[in-house]
Enzyme design. Structure first.
Site, PDB file in Angstrom:
ATOM      1  N   HIS A 810      -4.196   7.225   0.588  1.00  0.00           N
ATOM      2  CA  HIS A 810      -4.015   6.581   2.058  1.00  0.00           C
ATOM      3  C   HIS A 810      -2.778   7.509   2.126  1.00  0.00           C
ATOM      4  CE1 HIS A 810      -6.911   3.324   1.378  1.00  0.00           C
ATOM      5  NE2 HIS A 810      -7.348   3.966   1.507  1.00  0.00           N
ATOM      6  N   GLU A 813       0.488   6.179   4.127  1.00  0.00           N
ATOM      7  CA  GLU A 813       1.127   5.661   2.980  1.00  0.00           C
ATOM      8  C   GLU A 813       2.516   5.795   2.305  1.00  0.00           C
ATOM      9  OE1 GLU A 813      -1.736   3.358   0.959  1.00  0.00           O
ATOM     10  OE2 GLU A 813      -2.803   2.645   2.597  1.00  0.00           O
ATOM     11  N   HIS A 907      -0.200   0.877  -3.321  1.00  0.00           N
ATOM     12  CA  HIS A 907      -0.635   0.834  -1.257  1.00  0.00           C
ATOM     13  C   HIS A 907       0.549   0.837  -0.471  1.00  0.00           C
ATOM     14  CE1 HIS A 907      -5.050   2.464  -1.869  1.00  0.00           C
ATOM     15  NE2 HIS A 907      -4.988   2.727  -3.105  1.00  0.00           N
ATOM     16  N   GLU A 992      -0.043  -3.564  -3.234  1.00  0.00           N
ATOM     17  CA  GLU A 992       0.474  -3.205  -1.623  1.00  0.00           C
ATOM     18  C   GLU A 992       1.760  -3.057  -1.673  1.00  0.00           C
ATOM     19  OE1 GLU A 992      -2.234  -2.314   0.150  1.00  0.00           O
ATOM     20  OE2 GLU A 992      -4.414  -2.871  -0.601  1.00  0.00           O
TER      21      GLU A 992
HETATM   22 ZN   LIG Z   1      -4.309   2.291   0.937  1.00  0.00          ZN
END
Ligand SMILES: [Zn+2]
Length: 1106
Positions: A810, A813, A907, A992
């Site tokens: 992504h 990010e 992420h 994350e």
């Molecule tokens: Zn992500």
């Protein structure tokens, strides 16, 4: 099971008491039951319905009321479960035959009061009342008692409760109930305030039904309500009727849930009226409770304004390979582009709200086949062989080990066959000694130099500061001289390396003199790498922070505390745009698609045409206020969240308000302490090249903008923040989070490679594939060199388990990239844990899965407008090459018996704090979904929790309780789930990292910074030691102990998983539907106040005054 188990009364005592008072009639069925064996509530409820004796009924009602008011809500809910609502409804019907004359109000009034209290907590009270025939009966009772304030109030309270159900509200409306009640709402008076309030509340309650709203609007009640509000506002000078005024606002809130109501509100002058009354309310302390409902009402009703864009489509479009045309037709819906049936929908508010609440349990995968079956590969086995070249360590002969005694140039790389990186002499090599020293000595020693530079040299660099185009022109120059090779070419980049024709002396001198040491960063190297980066618009200017580099701020930065009332203040300023247009400028000062930016000496200058830049348009609204519009992801109409732009021509010391007006998510960490980051070129040249968390008055709320073409049913949100710049003639950069460009990665990998000792470690960068835009996607192999070239040492190396790490799928990010940077630097370091890990594992790292998205400043997608982390099930080789080949490589590892021990995809997370893992567990998924599958017979390696357990002990940023190991259907095509299920990697994770900060442990209250992100990357490596129990090597070396090294500082306690995700905010964050409540006012207190009213028969003259 009794919910009264530990409470303060006993049923036997109560019932003895009842009997003692001899209140039950003889022969009543309820008496035949033994009080000790039957439940007391049931006895009372039965008596209530069956007794004909007035005094007994009154007594039962009194006791019930006492019981309920003494206890908590649990008692009321218990009574509801025991049939309390039905009993009261039946009692009401039994005691009121429809004729006033036959009605005993000594009984009926207490029943109504109790019914209001109990029914208020009973979600199905409307349905029960309809079934008992009590709805129209109550309405009738009201009509018969309009002259009797106290009785009318009791009926109104019950009607308010019945109207909790939409169908009941509609039933009352269709029987003229709404009109009858509307007529009970008088102009200003000082009498019967409780009854008036009850009528307004009942009227508001009826407006939960769309039918009732339409009918109210068509009968002109909106203007009536506005007149009433104005009347009460102007005449209630002693402020004794605030509750009434608030109740009127609630009616308006309800009516404006529908677009029809909002339009009527505006056309009837609602905005202007509310705006003026709010001005008065803000000046008077006792009226503050009316400000928030008024402000939210105005915000909601502001006329929809299309974004000032010619198209909602991204300013960047990229022609996809011809082959895809069929494919894009199939996937079109994900763009939210169903234009056909998109008339403006009246209920957009509610629908948006509901869309946000997905039933989590429904999303859990319960199909055992999908949880444990390893499906056949998505491609023929023959094609996997192409990936053998990505395991160069398996065929490498380590000849350089023989040369190690000579210790020649470190550039005689272990991977010189495809890397021409090592053309540098020893003095420029970053050794760990230099690095650690640099960390100990922050740039303080250069402060005085920097000060001199500031005074003496600043003017000579004005050109540089006015805009970074000076740097940019260099890039163009170099770009023309150095034509880049094909994308798959393995780094034939010595052309740039040796090409010193460009004149960097000014900047070089600057960098040298300000003397800040930035680890793993060299501007010239960055510049050389940038020349090869391919962007859609063909960027030829470098953003200064990316070029010069930056260091973390020495001190930790606390999260911002939210100023009370900040959202209200900002919304009022936005409303003023419609009320008072004198100071409104509304001038476009920057347009990404139009280079001819107007030269306005008094306005800020914006710029975003550089790598990762995202700002589409800037509009000066007022002298010091700008609306900013972000660019949608390339080829898309949505995904606006990431921003990164340059701003200059500021006045120092003046607060500038910035509004990003096309945000899409319904809430944001910007409401919970998060600040954007700011980089000042002046500060950098003064020796402090840092991205700093900046901005005050930050908040995030739903705004009045809609898409430019008006065809998509979308509401936008505003992120607003205020920046006060320190210097004049500065160039500053603002971003959503610490930027990390593709060019930065490429330069970083080169510097890393240069830093290693090739006789000790094996480092090789290759290219997995080219992206759609032709940017090479790097893949890195890191492991330790064998101690010798003996067969057994080489054999050990070739049998080391693989660990595969990926990140930045992504593009919005960059936190994931900083964590990856920490991981890469740690793995290449001389730290004994890193050495042990290299000797134990082979690391295969794809640090940027979505280079094109990153380069073009996108937030979520790749150029094919798909979220690449939803493509893993069947990645298209042409549309999603990086995913296709990463998956192919994993298949290959699997096919040669080297299935990775661990897979982790890094992420960033925008809605939660801290760092946490998502993993995959079949059993946990089945348990959580309360599936019928018997999990006892299922075998599952419990090791999937080991890494999280280790991180919980060693990583202060990590929150063990935020981790989750369930497999959701909606995530079935993510890297984590596919690698787990299809490749068979048991320990397959998503890691994350928050954009915001920490609410637990030793970092509690602090922002996430680059330092903490990189530390997380190192700590993740540390946690891999917990995997080494499988490998006997580390048993001997006691490396396991290293995992405890940091233990003394880890006194953090992870926060409770059951706590709310976010702490409550200083003020209610209210974007859409309901009227913010009045403190200390609820239905139960209304009932009690009505009960306490003196029973006057007269004084009702005003009740029908409307
Ligand atoms: Zn992500």
């Amino acid at each position: 099971m009794s919910c009264h188990g530990h409470n303060c009364f006993t049923w036997n005592g109560i019932l003895r008491d009842l009997q003692g008072r001899n209140m039950f009639c003889r022969g009543q069925p309820s008496m035949s039951a033994s009080p000790t064996s039957s439940n007391g509530f049931e006895v009372l409820l039965s008596a209530l319905q069956n007794t004909e004796d007035v005094q007994s009924t009154v007594n039962v009602l009194n006791i019930l009321d006492e019981l309920l008011s003494a206890g908590t809500d649990r008692r009321i809910h218990y009574m509801i479960r025991k049939g309390g609502s039905e009993a009261l409804l039946n009692a009401l019907v039994n005691n009121y035959s429809g004729h006033c004359a036959h009605c005993n109000y000594k009984i009926v009034l207490p029943i109504l009061y109790l019914l209001a209290k109990v029914g208020h907590k009973d979600r199905s009270i409307g349905k029960k009342a309809e079934e008992a025939g009590a709805v129209l009966l109550t309405l009738n009772l009201l009509k018969n008692n309009i002259k009797h304030a106290k009785r009318a109030a009791a009926c109104l309270l019950v009607i308010q409760v019945f109207a909790q159900s939409v169908s009941t509200a509609t039933l009352i409306g269709s029987n003229q109930g709404q009109d009858d009640i509307y007529r009970l709402m008088p102009r200003y008076t000082t009498e019967n305030l409780q009854t008036i309030k009850a009528s307004i509340n009942a009227f508001a309650a009826l407006l939960c039904s769309n039918t009732n709203i339409s009918s109210a609007v068509s009968k002109g009640y909106v203007s009536g309500l506005l007149q009433l509000y104005e009347d009460w506002h102007s005449k209630d000078t002693k402020h004794s009727a605030i509750e009434i005024r608030h109740a009127l606002l609630c009616c308006l809130h309800r009516i404006t849930r529908r677009a029809l109501g909002r339009r009527t509100f505006v056309s009837q002058g609602g905005l202007r009226l509310l705006y003026h009354t709010t001005q008065t309310c803000m000046l008077n302390k006792c009226l503050t409770s009316l400000v928030e409902p008024s402000v939210q009402l105005m915000r909601k009703c502001l006329p929809k304004t299309p974004l000032p864009l010619t198209s909602d489509h991204s300013a960047y479009s990229f022609p996809l390979p011809a082959r895809q045309c069929t494919a894009c037709n199939v996937v079109k819906t994900s763009d939210g582009h169903n234009l056909d049936f998109l008339e403006e929908d009246e209920e957009d508010d509610e629908e948006c709200q509901e869309a946000a609440t997905i039933d989590y349990d429904d999303d859990l995968e319960t199909d055992l086949n999908k949880l444990c079956l390893c499906p056949d590969p998505d491609r023929p086995k023959e094609v996997l062989h192409q990936y053998s070249s990505l395991c160069p360590e398996l065929s490498h002969d380590f000849q350089e080990l023989d040369l190690s005694s000579r210790r020649s140039s470190p550039s005689s790389s272990s991977s010189s066959d495809d890397h021409n990186l090592a053309c540098h002499n020893g003095e420029r090599r970053w050794s760990t000694e230099v690095l650690s020293q640099a960390k100990k000595d922050p740039p303080n020693q250069t402060k005085s130099d920097a000060a001199i530079l500031k005074a003496k040299d600043f003017n000579s660099h004005n050109g540089l500061l006015k805009t970074s185009t000076v740097v940019g022109s260099k890039v163009i120059q170099t770009r023309e001289e150095a034509k880049t090779g094909p994308a798959n070419d393995d780094c034939k980049d010595n052309r740039e390396e040796n090409n010193n024709s460009y004149d960097f002396t000014t900047i070089d001198k600057l960098i040298e003199r300000q003397g800040v040491f930035i680890p793993y960063h060299e501007p010239t190297m960055y510049h050389a790498a940038a020349v090869k980066t391919k962007s859609i618009p063909g960027f030829d200017i470098l953003a200064f922070p990316d070029f010069l580099g930056h260091v973390p701020k020495p001190e930790n930065e606390p999260m911002a505390t939210r100023k009370p009332g900040v959202q209200r203040q900002k919304v009022i300023e936005d409303i003023q745009r419609f009320m008072n247009t004198d100071d409104i400028i509304n001038q476009v000062v920057f347009d990404m698609e139009d280079d001819r930016s107007p030269d306005m000496p008094d306005s800020l200058r914006f710029f975003s045409r550089f790598e990762c830049g995202n700002l589409r348009k800037a509009i000066q609204v007022r002298r010091y206020e700008y609306d900013l519009i972000l660019n949608a992801d390339a080829n898309c109409t949505q995904h606006t969240q990431w921003f990164y732009f340059e701003v200059s021509n500021m006045e120092p010391g003046v607060p500038y308000r910035f509004n990003i007006i096309n945000c899409e998510k319904s809430n944001s960490q910007f409401n919970y302490g998060m600040q954007p980051v700011l980089y000042s070129v002046r500060d950098a040249l003064n020796g402090q090249p840092c991205w700093l968390r900046s901005g005050t008055d930050i908040c995030y709320f739903r705004n009045h903008f809609c898409p430019a073409r008006g065809s998509r049913r979308t509401t936008f949100y505003t992120l607003t923040f205020t920046i006060t710049f320190k210097h004049n003639e500065d160039v500053c950069y603002l971003a959503y989070h610490y930027p990390y460009t593709y060019t930065a990665l490429m330069a970083h990998l080169k510097l890393l490679h240069r830093s290693i000792d090739p006789t000790k470690m094996y480092f090789r960068q290759q290219f997995l594939c080219a992206t759609l835009a032709g940017n090479p996607c790097p893949i890195v192999t890191i492991t330790g060199c064998p101690p010798s070239r003996d067969y057994k040492d080489i054999h050990q190396l070739r049998n080391r388990p693989c660990i595969v790490l990926t990140s930045r799928v992504h593009p919005g990010e960059p936190n994931a990239s900083w964590v990856m940077k920490g991981t890469l630097e740690f793995l290449c370091s001389r730290d004994p844990v890193a050495t042990a890990l290299r000797e134990t594992f082979v690391f295969k790292i794809v640090p940027m899965l979505n280079p094109d998205g990153v380069i073009n400043g996108m937030h979520r997608c790749d150029l094919n407008k798909e979220d690449l982390n939803r493509q893993w099930s069947k990645p298209d080789p042409f549309l999603c090459p990086t995913i296709y080949h990463t998956k192919g490589f994993l298949y290959y590892l699997n096919s040669i018996g080297r299935t990775p021990l661990v897979f982790c995809d890094y992420h960033g997370h925008s809605r939660k704090k801290n760092v946490f893992l998502y993993g995959c567990s079949m059993k946990e998924t089945l348990w959580q979904s309360s599936s019928a599958v018997d999990t006892a017979g299922l075998k599952e390696d419990p090791g999937y929790r080991a890494i999280a357990k280790a991180l919980d002990r060693i990583a202060p940023a990590f929150s063990f309780n935020s981790c989750n190991y369930t497999v959701e259907k909606s995530r079935s095509s993510t890297a984590r789930v596919v690698v787990w299920r299809e490749i068979g990697v048991l320990r397959s994770y998503t890691m994350e990292s928050t954009y915001n900060g920490f609410d637990q442990g030793i970092y509690k209250g602090l922002h996430m910074g680059i330092r903490e992100l990189e530390e997380m990357g190192r700590n993740f490596c540390h946690s891999l030691l917990s995997m080494t129990k499988d490998t006997k090597e580390l048993y001997d070396t006691s490396m396991i102990n290293y995992i405890n090294l940091d233990h003394n500082i880890q006194d953090h306690r992870s926060h409770n998983i059951f706590e709310d995700d976010e702490p409550p905010c200083a003020e209610e964050i209210e974007y859409s539907i309901e009227c913010p409540g009045l403190p200390g006012s609820d239905l139960e207190s209304d009932v009690n106040k009505c009960m306490a009213c003196t029973d006057e028969e007269e004084g009702v003259a005003h009740l029908e005054g409307n």
